[in-house]
Design an enzyme around this catalytic site. Structure first.
Site, PDB file in Angstrom:
ATOM      1  N   LEU A  83     -17.672  14.670  17.325  1.00  0.00           N
ATOM      2  CA  LEU A  83     -16.377  15.286  17.725  1.00  0.00           C
ATOM      3  C   LEU A  83     -16.073  16.463  16.639  1.00  0.00           C
ATOM      4  O   LEU A  83     -15.946  16.140  15.759  1.00  0.00           O
ATOM      5  CB  LEU A  83     -15.312  14.169  17.678  1.00  0.00           C
ATOM      6  CG  LEU A  83     -15.630  13.082  18.456  1.00  0.00           C
ATOM      7  CD1 LEU A  83     -14.557  12.020  18.232  1.00  0.00           C
ATOM      8  CD2 LEU A  83     -16.002  13.144  19.886  1.00  0.00           C
ATOM      9  N   ARG A 101      -4.521  21.739   8.828  1.00  0.00           N
ATOM     10  CA  ARG A 101      -4.268  21.641   7.111  1.00  0.00           C
ATOM     11  C   ARG A 101      -5.403  22.309   6.367  1.00  0.00           C
ATOM     12  O   ARG A 101      -5.130  22.559   5.142  1.00  0.00           O
ATOM     13  CB  ARG A 101      -4.519  20.101   6.837  1.00  0.00           C
ATOM     14  CG  ARG A 101      -3.320  19.172   7.071  1.00  0.00           C
ATOM     15  CD  ARG A 101      -3.588  17.765   7.258  1.00  0.00           C
ATOM     16  NE  ARG A 101      -4.471  17.150   7.894  1.00  0.00           N
ATOM     17  CZ  ARG A 101      -5.070  15.969   8.293  1.00  0.00           C
ATOM     18  NH1 ARG A 101      -4.606  15.175   7.436  1.00  0.00           N
ATOM     19  NH2 ARG A 101      -5.781  15.596   9.356  1.00  0.00           N
ATOM     20  N   GLY A 104     -17.280  16.096  13.004  1.00  0.00           N
ATOM     21  CA  GLY A 104     -17.711  17.302  12.912  1.00  0.00           C
ATOM     22  C   GLY A 104     -17.113  17.717  11.405  1.00  0.00           C
ATOM     23  O   GLY A 104     -17.619  18.523  10.721  1.00  0.00           O
ATOM     24  N   ARG A 132     -33.527  44.257  -3.628  1.00  0.00           N
ATOM     25  CA  ARG A 132     -32.836  44.165  -2.284  1.00  0.00           C
ATOM     26  C   ARG A 132     -34.200  43.812  -1.063  1.00  0.00           C
ATOM     27  O   ARG A 132     -35.109  43.972  -1.520  1.00  0.00           O
ATOM     28  CB  ARG A 132     -32.186  45.652  -1.802  1.00  0.00           C
ATOM     29  CG  ARG A 132     -31.010  45.482  -2.781  1.00  0.00           C
ATOM     30  CD  ARG A 132     -30.322  47.004  -2.801  1.00  0.00           C
ATOM     31  NE  ARG A 132     -30.042  47.435  -1.337  1.00  0.00           N
ATOM     32  CZ  ARG A 132     -29.906  48.589  -0.849  1.00  0.00           C
ATOM     33  NH1 ARG A 132     -30.189  49.690  -1.736  1.00  0.00           N
ATOM     34  NH2 ARG A 132     -29.688  48.637   0.460  1.00  0.00           N
ATOM     35  N   TYR A 179     -32.993  59.399   1.248  1.00  0.00           N
ATOM     36  CA  TYR A 179     -32.218  59.520   2.334  1.00  0.00           C
ATOM     37  C   TYR A 179     -31.818  60.692   2.196  1.00  0.00           C
ATOM     38  O   TYR A 179     -31.150  61.364   1.181  1.00  0.00           O
ATOM     39  CB  TYR A 179     -30.966  58.501   1.911  1.00  0.00           C
ATOM     40  CG  TYR A 179     -29.862  58.580   2.994  1.00  0.00           C
ATOM     41  CD1 TYR A 179     -30.239  58.162   4.452  1.00  0.00           C
ATOM     42  CD2 TYR A 179     -28.305  58.791   2.776  1.00  0.00           C
ATOM     43  CE1 TYR A 179     -29.310  58.293   5.491  1.00  0.00           C
ATOM     44  CE2 TYR A 179     -27.474  58.809   3.860  1.00  0.00           C
ATOM     45  CZ  TYR A 179     -27.872  58.608   4.951  1.00  0.00           C
ATOM     46  OH  TYR A 179     -27.031  58.555   6.069  1.00  0.00           O
TER      47      TYR A 179
HETATM   48  C1  UD1 Z   1      -9.424  10.288  12.166  1.00  0.00           C
HETATM   49  C2  UD1 Z   1      -9.406   8.541  12.249  1.00  0.00           C
HETATM   50  C3  UD1 Z   1      -9.055   8.046  11.189  1.00  0.00           C
HETATM   51  C4  UD1 Z   1      -9.971   8.037  10.288  1.00  0.00           C
HETATM   52  C5  UD1 Z   1     -10.370   9.622   9.884  1.00  0.00           C
HETATM   53  C6  UD1 Z   1     -11.532   9.836   8.927  1.00  0.00           C
HETATM   54  C7  UD1 Z   1      -8.415   8.722  14.932  1.00  0.00           C
HETATM   55  C8  UD1 Z   1      -7.604   8.626  15.455  1.00  0.00           C
HETATM   56  N1  UD1 Z   1      -8.394   8.583  13.467  1.00  0.00           N
HETATM   57  O1  UD1 Z   1      -8.082  10.749  11.838  1.00  0.00           O
HETATM   58  O2  UD1 Z   1      -8.812   6.397  11.594  1.00  0.00           O
HETATM   59  O3  UD1 Z   1      -9.532   7.280   9.115  1.00  0.00           O
HETATM   60  O4  UD1 Z   1     -10.440  10.364  11.219  1.00  0.00           O
HETATM   61  O5  UD1 Z   1     -11.816  11.024   8.733  1.00  0.00           O
HETATM   62  O6  UD1 Z   1      -9.646   8.828  15.258  1.00  0.00           O
HETATM   63  N2  UD1 Z   1     -11.343  15.686  17.426  1.00  0.00           N
HETATM   64  C9  UD1 Z   1     -11.754  16.165  18.405  1.00  0.00           C
HETATM   65  N3  UD1 Z   1     -10.589  16.158  19.507  1.00  0.00           N
HETATM   66  C10 UD1 Z   1      -9.347  15.876  19.535  1.00  0.00           C
HETATM   67  C11 UD1 Z   1      -9.199  15.398  18.026  1.00  0.00           C
HETATM   68  C12 UD1 Z   1      -9.973  15.326  17.412  1.00  0.00           C
HETATM   69  O7  UD1 Z   1     -12.858  16.541  18.980  1.00  0.00           O
HETATM   70  O8  UD1 Z   1      -8.709  15.709  20.318  1.00  0.00           O
HETATM   71  C13 UD1 Z   1     -12.373  15.726  16.252  1.00  0.00           C
HETATM   72  C14 UD1 Z   1     -12.037  16.586  14.967  1.00  0.00           C
HETATM   73  O9  UD1 Z   1     -12.600  18.008  15.104  1.00  0.00           O
HETATM   74  C15 UD1 Z   1     -12.566  15.890  13.786  1.00  0.00           C
HETATM   75  C16 UD1 Z   1     -12.534  14.465  14.397  1.00  0.00           C
HETATM   76  O10 UD1 Z   1     -12.415  14.213  15.801  1.00  0.00           O
HETATM   77  O11 UD1 Z   1     -14.083  16.331  13.772  1.00  0.00           O
HETATM   78  C17 UD1 Z   1     -11.466  13.880  13.577  1.00  0.00           C
HETATM   79  O12 UD1 Z   1     -10.101  14.221  14.066  1.00  0.00           O
HETATM   80  P1  UD1 Z   1      -9.090  14.345  12.963  1.00  0.00           P
HETATM   81  O13 UD1 Z   1      -7.793  15.033  13.522  1.00  0.00           O
HETATM   82  O14 UD1 Z   1      -9.367  15.222  11.737  1.00  0.00           O
HETATM   83  O15 UD1 Z   1      -8.551  13.000  12.692  1.00  0.00           O
HETATM   84  P2  UD1 Z   1      -7.967  12.222  11.493  1.00  0.00           P
HETATM   85  O16 UD1 Z   1      -6.672  12.439  11.549  1.00  0.00           O
HETATM   86  O17 UD1 Z   1      -8.734  12.701  10.154  1.00  0.00           O
HETATM   87 CA    CA Z   2     -10.350  14.169   9.878  1.00  0.00          CA
END
Ligand code: UD1
Ligand code: CA
Length: 450
Positions: free
Chosen positions: A6, A13, A99, A327, A381
């Site tokens: 994901l 942030r 990710g 280089r 050059y």
């Molecule tokens: C998420 C978890 C939380 C966990 C934490 C760990 C959920 C709801 N919460 O929170 O329980 O403790 O990760 O790091 O899952 N992403 C998508 N599509 C979206 C939203 C997010 O692909 O619509 C991906 C983001 O790019 C990221 C990951 O999912 O890689 C986590 O998303 P993020 O928004 O960072 O979740 P957290 O609030 O950190």
């Molecule tokens: Ca996160």
């Protein structure tokens, strides 16, 4: 199995225009680290859910064999996994990676996969400061659900066991569970974490697994997190180098942003940076404050402090620096000396040749046992095009010489100090272009007018 990464989130942030998963850790985008973990498991399918930063993210990964799924708008981690469903193989389980969680060890992922069995497994960790993470709510010893920080009660926020986000799920049941997710929560998102409670309700076993080290599960949400993980990764890399027998003057002051392969008895002084792929042969010594990127250094060579070497091959028993700049497309044979304030670019220098002081050698072929005097410049050059300089074996070039390319200096030739060479210099002869020295008797310096 399937691996879904994901990576669609924006990462507000981070306070950056760059998509979060493209921020670099040890020189590589976060997503690359996660992808490398995924690959190490040799899965049937790898799916990356991307969204924010769209094409930029896709373009950053050159590898083949990835199914890219675009998630827009980004409605949460549950919604993200739902977008990937059609790309998954139903007959095997699905591992979800984030990710922005880049440092999970392969052994930990294997443990997580093993624990899932036919059910579901989630990687959890106890943190002294759990703030920001989803909390693992247990009923007795069993995992009951996950509650996000923003939705948690004060009592739930006190729970120190957190969700790392990494899960293994039975793919066949995902469509049902994800379809039942709601977004009635503080962030108005479809949370993947809500699947846990649905699985429990359906009587599917949920097992929690812990990593060997808590840092394996740290996520990057801010520049502070990124800086913390950078130090973790560098510390681990340094520890590994020490294990392999490399001498590090200070393991906290070396940065490897790529791969560093060392032979036996390699010694690295403080504040060196290694980027890309760097190979150091047996007995190589790297002085303090050097930067090496995509470089091979053969056995016995010493690089003195403050050198910058990029895309070059350095032979055995060379002496480089201090303060040398080498280089791209440079090849030094064995026993070559490149001294202080010498810049070498796109040149080959033969065995035993020396350029010890204040020179520029560019687009040149230098033979063996050549001495390049201080302040020698290859004028490669002409303002429009680059030209080559050829210096054959056993040439002696006097100090402060300019070689206006294209030009050739024949074997055994000597160039007198201060020569501006515009035509080829013949073998074994002295060529000198400076004006004859005169002394003007009785000449007086001008005096200041009163
Ligand atoms: C998420 C978890 C939380 C966990 C934490 C760990 C959920 C709801 N919460 O929170 O329980 O403790 O990760 O790091 O899952 N992403 C998508 N599509 C979206 C939203 C997010 O692909 O619509 C991906 C983001 O790019 C990221 C990951 O999912 O890689 C986590 O998303 P993020 O928004 O960072 O979740 P957290 O609030 O950190
Ligand atoms: Ca996160």
């Amino acid at each position: 199995m399937n691996v879904v990464i994901l990576a669609a989130g924006q990462g507000k942030r981070m306070r950056s225009d760059l998509p979060k998963v493209m921020h670099r850790l040890a020189g590589r985008p976060l997503l690359q680290h996660v992808l490398a973990s995924a690959r190490s498991l040799v899965p049937n399918r790898i799916v990356i859910v991307y969204g924010h930063g769209g094409d930029e993210v896709r373009a950053s990964i050159a590898e083949e064999g990835i199914a890219w799924v675009h998630q827009t708008p980004q409605l949460g981690t549950g919604h993200a996994l739902q977008q990937a469903l059609s790309a998954l193989d139903d007959s095997v389980a699905t591992l979800v990676l984030y990710g922005d969680v880049p440092l999970t060890r392969r052994a930990t992922l294997e443990k997580l996969i093993g624990a899932a069995d036919d059910g579901l497994s989630v990687l959890t960790v106890e943190l002294d400061d759990p703030s920001g993470y989803g909390r693992i709510v247990r009923r007795g010893t069993e995992v009951a659900r996950i509650v996000e920080q923003k939705d948690a009660t004060a009592a739930e926020r006190a729970i120190r066991e957190v969700n790392t986000g990494l899960m293994v799920l039975p793919t066949g049941r995902l469509a049902g569970w994800l379809g039942r997710l709601g977004n009635d929560n503080a962030q108005r998102e479809y949370y993947l974490t809500d699947v846990i409670a649905l699985a429990v309700a359906d009587g599917v076993p949920v097992r929690a697994v812990q990593p060997a080290d808590a840092w394996e599960t740290l996520g990057v949400n801010s520049k502070t997190d990124l800086a913390v993980l950078e130090r973790v990764l560098q510390r681990e890399t340094a520890a590994q180098l020490l294990d392999e027998g490399v001498t590090l003057a200070d393991p906290q002051r070396v940065d490897v942003r790529g791969e560093l392969a060392c032979g036996r008895d390699v010694a690295i002084d403080v504040n060196c940076i290694f980027e890309g792929r760097v190979e150091l042969g047996d007995g190589v010594q790297i002085g303090a404050h050097c930067v090496l990127r995509d470089v091979r250094v053969a056995a016995g060579t010493r690089v003195e402090p403050f050198c910058h070497i990029v895309d070059a091959e350095i032979g055995r028993n060379c002496r480089i620096g201090p303060y040398a700049r080498i280089r791209p497309a440079t090849r030094l044979a064995e026993d070559v000396h490149v001294g202080n304030f010498v810049e070498v670019k796109a040149s080959e220098i033969g065995p035993g040749s020396k350029a010890n002081h204040l020179s520029y050698i560019g687009d040149s072929s230098v033979g063996r046992n050549v001495n390049v005097g201080a302040g020698t410049i290859t004028c490669n050059y002409d303002g429009a095009n680059k030209h080559r300089t050829v210096i054959e074996d056993d040439v002696f070039i006097g100090s402060d010489t300019q070689l206006v390319a294209p030009v050739r200096v024949g074997r055994g030739a000597t160039l007198g100090a201060g020569t501006t060479l515009v035509k080829d210099a013949p073998e074994d002869e002295l060529t000198v272009s400076r004006a004859k020295q005169v002394t003007v008797r009785g000449w007086k310096r001008p005096a200041k007018k009163k």
